[in-house]
Design a protein around this motif. Sequence first.
Motif, short mmCIF file in Angstrom:
data_model
loop_
_atom_site.label_atom_id
_atom_site.label_comp_id
_atom_site.label_asym_id
_atom_site.label_seq_id
_atom_site.Cartn_x
_atom_site.Cartn_y
_atom_site.Cartn_z
N GLY A 131 0.74 -1.17 0.23
CA GLY A 131 0.13 0.02 -0.07
C GLY A 131 0.65 1.25 0.05
N GLY A 132 2.32 1.27 0.48
CA GLY A 132 2.80 2.46 0.59
C GLY A 132 3.55 2.82 -0.81
N ILE A 133 3.58 1.85 -1.71
CA ILE A 133 4.38 1.86 -3.00
C ILE A 133 3.72 3.05 -3.86
CG2 ILE A 133 4.90 0.99 -5.20
CD1 ILE A 133 5.20 -1.81 -3.76
N LEU A 134 2.38 3.03 -4.06
CA LEU A 134 1.85 4.09 -4.80
C LEU A 134 1.82 5.56 -4.40
CD1 LEU A 134 0.24 4.34 -7.28
CD2 LEU A 134 -1.97 4.28 -6.35
N PRO A 135 1.56 5.97 -3.08
CA PRO A 135 2.08 7.14 -2.44
C PRO A 135 3.48 7.69 -2.89
CG PRO A 135 0.62 6.01 -0.92
CD PRO A 135 1.20 5.11 -2.17
N TYR A 136 4.45 6.51 -2.40
CA TYR A 136 5.69 6.96 -2.49
C TYR A 136 5.97 7.48 -3.95
CZ TYR A 136 10.68 6.29 -3.02
OH TYR A 136 12.07 6.64 -3.57
N GLY A 137 5.47 6.66 -5.02
CA GLY A 137 5.68 6.86 -6.40
C GLY A 137 5.00 8.21 -6.78
N ALA A 138 4.20 8.76 -5.91
CA ALA A 138 3.85 10.17 -6.37
C ALA A 138 4.68 11.40 -5.94
CB ALA A 138 2.41 10.31 -5.65
N VAL A 141 3.02 10.00 9.70
CA VAL A 141 1.81 10.56 10.39
C VAL A 141 0.76 11.19 9.34
CG1 VAL A 141 2.72 10.44 12.74
CG2 VAL A 141 2.96 12.54 11.33
N ILE A 142 1.62 11.92 8.62
CA ILE A 142 0.57 12.73 7.50
C ILE A 142 0.08 11.51 6.51
CG2 ILE A 142 0.65 14.13 5.41
CD1 ILE A 142 2.85 15.56 6.70
N THR A 143 0.66 10.81 5.94
CA THR A 143 0.14 9.74 4.93
C THR A 143 -0.75 8.85 5.78
OG1 THR A 143 1.98 8.50 5.08
CG2 THR A 143 1.85 10.08 3.25
N GLY A 144 -0.42 8.30 6.86
CA GLY A 144 -1.39 7.37 7.64
C GLY A 144 -2.66 8.11 7.99
N THR A 145 -2.73 9.28 8.42
CA THR A 145 -3.95 10.05 8.81
C THR A 145 -4.84 10.10 7.66
OG1 THR A 145 -2.72 10.87 10.48
CG2 THR A 145 -4.74 12.21 9.83
N ILE A 146 -4.32 10.52 6.12
CA ILE A 146 -4.96 10.88 5.12
C ILE A 146 -5.74 9.43 4.91
CG2 ILE A 146 -5.05 11.25 2.60
CD1 ILE A 146 -2.57 13.06 3.44
N TYR A 172 -4.54 2.94 8.80
CA TYR A 172 -3.33 3.86 9.07
C TYR A 172 -2.17 3.39 8.46
CZ TYR A 172 -1.25 7.76 11.73
OH TYR A 172 -0.77 8.92 11.74
N LEU A 173 -1.70 2.20 8.76
CA LEU A 173 -0.24 1.56 8.27
C LEU A 173 -0.16 1.61 6.71
CD1 LEU A 173 0.14 -0.92 11.33
CD2 LEU A 173 1.14 1.48 11.15
N THR A 174 -1.04 1.30 6.28
CA THR A 174 -1.11 0.92 4.87
C THR A 174 -0.79 2.04 3.99
OG1 THR A 174 -3.17 -0.61 4.66
CG2 THR A 174 -2.41 0.35 2.46
N SER A 175 -1.05 3.46 4.19
CA SER A 175 -0.70 4.45 3.40
C SER A 175 0.61 4.97 4.10
CB SER A 175 -1.75 5.57 3.18
OG SER A 175 -2.15 5.81 4.59
N GLY A 176 0.67 4.83 5.34
CA GLY A 176 1.67 5.38 6.26
C GLY A 176 3.10 4.54 5.88
#
Length: 645
Positions: A504-511, A616-621, A570-574
């Motif tokens: 789950g963290g790959i796509l936000p990091y790719g952005a 904490v930013i990405t996890g909260t979003i 929370y931990l998926t995007s975080g």
Amino acid sequence: MMSSCFWSLQLLLLIILLFPCHLRLHAFYLPGVAPADFQTGDSLHVKVNKLSSTKTQLPYNYYFLSYCKPPRVTNSAENLGEVLRGNRIENSVYAFKMNETESCKVACRIKLDVVSAKNFNDKIDDDYRVNMILDNLPVAVPRQKVDRMGEKSYERGYQVGFKGTFEGRKERSYFINNHLNFKVMYHEDLEAGTARVVGFEVTPLSINHEYKKWDEENTKLTTCKAGKTTVFGANSVPQEIVADNEVVFTYDVAFESSNIRWASRWDSYLHMNGDQIHWFSIINSLIIVLFLTGIVAMIIMRTIYRDIANYNQLAQDEVREETGWKLIYGDVFRPPENSSLLCVHVGTGFQVFGMSLVTLIFALVGFLSPSNRGGQMTAMVLLWVFMGLFAGYSSARLYKMFKGTDWKKMSLKTSLMFPTFLFAVSFVLNALIWGEKSSGAVPFGTMFILVLLWFGISVPLVFVGSFLGYRKPAAKDPVKTNRIPRLIPLQPWYMNPLITKPFGGILPYGAVFIELFFILTSIWLNQFYYIFGFLFIVFTILIVTCAEITIVIAYFQLCSEDYRWWWRAYLTSGSSALYLFLYSIYYFCSELEISKLVSGILYFGYMLIGAYAFFVITGTIGFLACLWFLGRYILQSRLIDKCQQ
């Protein structure tokens, strides 16, 4: 509805994408520093800043080395951000008059002792550069070649000296840059008869000056050509750094009229890396991320609408057996384990997210310009303090939703958790900087101010926000929670948390990974960061991707009859913070030349703080998007289904 909102957001991003070039350069000149008008003969005073090095990342005071000192050294007014970044702006002996050329003017004479010579040699080994300021413009060294666009490129500050061989010696010696060729570029206002400084260049040289008789007021150097701007030939003898050697510091001043207007004088400084900004690469990355988020949105819309249609299509003579997420609707909003800790992280995420968003907007519209040194850091500190109100409110609202009762204890955790981690790491790093006698160490007076802001403003605001949030009626769950939790079946291997969370963290990091390179370059390689238009677009795409990938994984988790989604959301995007920290390791090995242990500890310490803030930013979003989506679409469709039955 969500689909239309998503495509409207994409249309807005594409519109913004059409004019980032305007936003990146000219917007921040709106408030700016008021221009100074000079007439011929007016005094210009050069101020000295810090000694900086990309190899050590440890700034030093200019007068740490044995440079020429004025009779009285005075510090310019500094804001909180300048102190935290190690900027110490002081007066110097370099002074000249507007439009009056100077040739080989003597600044002072210094006799090097053993300690002074060693300090110079150490700083040359570590590639230290001297930073100066004239009329709020940093001194720049022209490079030998121009960039592909035909524009002149610069480097910030000039080198303390260099190593090389001389007169057939085999061993390499150290030589100091003791002569400075200044060039001041100005834009003239013919009607008013005044001029404004629009450029400040320097060319450093090493010259072993000679003289017949030293006169403090008017020494005649035999190595200079009188009455002309000094030009030294290839056979000039450089000034070697040896104990008991005498070093004469000199400088030239030349003025040059320029067509550059005062409002655009920072443009050349912002292009110091020449072809630094790879526009097509960034645009290509943004288009790919937009394409991927569009695919994710269509997949989830099609899947959910198809499931809802199938579940709600009841035959007249039989009732379809419930399966998937509809089977566990009564357990979806069961409070998770360690619910108070989750509330603390969500509140902290609100605080850091609000600080980041408002700082970015201020930079985008022009209130945080490079000419306002330390302004961005000061704004971030103050915004973080005042965002404590939102941290307390959001954490208390979620805590009451979980039917918590001790809101004061939870508020105390919210106000202390992230700042304590930040303060502990910063204190250790600051102690290491103090041990290196660097000016980058935060003085104890400034640390006391930071602690006062923390406990005097931030903590009370967190409690005020928690009090207001806890007084509000608790948010009602879309469905009633069962008293007895349902047994969770054996999950397929691909739904294992050790797989879904990192995935789950790959796509936000790719952005953000391309923009991350330029941000790290500006921080650790002493460059300006100014493309806030692109950064705003990337930040917006980060929000969209965090929300979408979390919703997708949470939906498939519920389809597998696993209702423990709170922490996993929370931990998926975080988990994108993990990739950020791993990339910082790669950046350290590939781009930086740090060799000292202390410098490496500083780098990874600060990157650890940045990764935790990103977590904490990405996890909260992701968590809030998942919470909203489950209550708005999934479980609401269940209620409609029950009414139809």
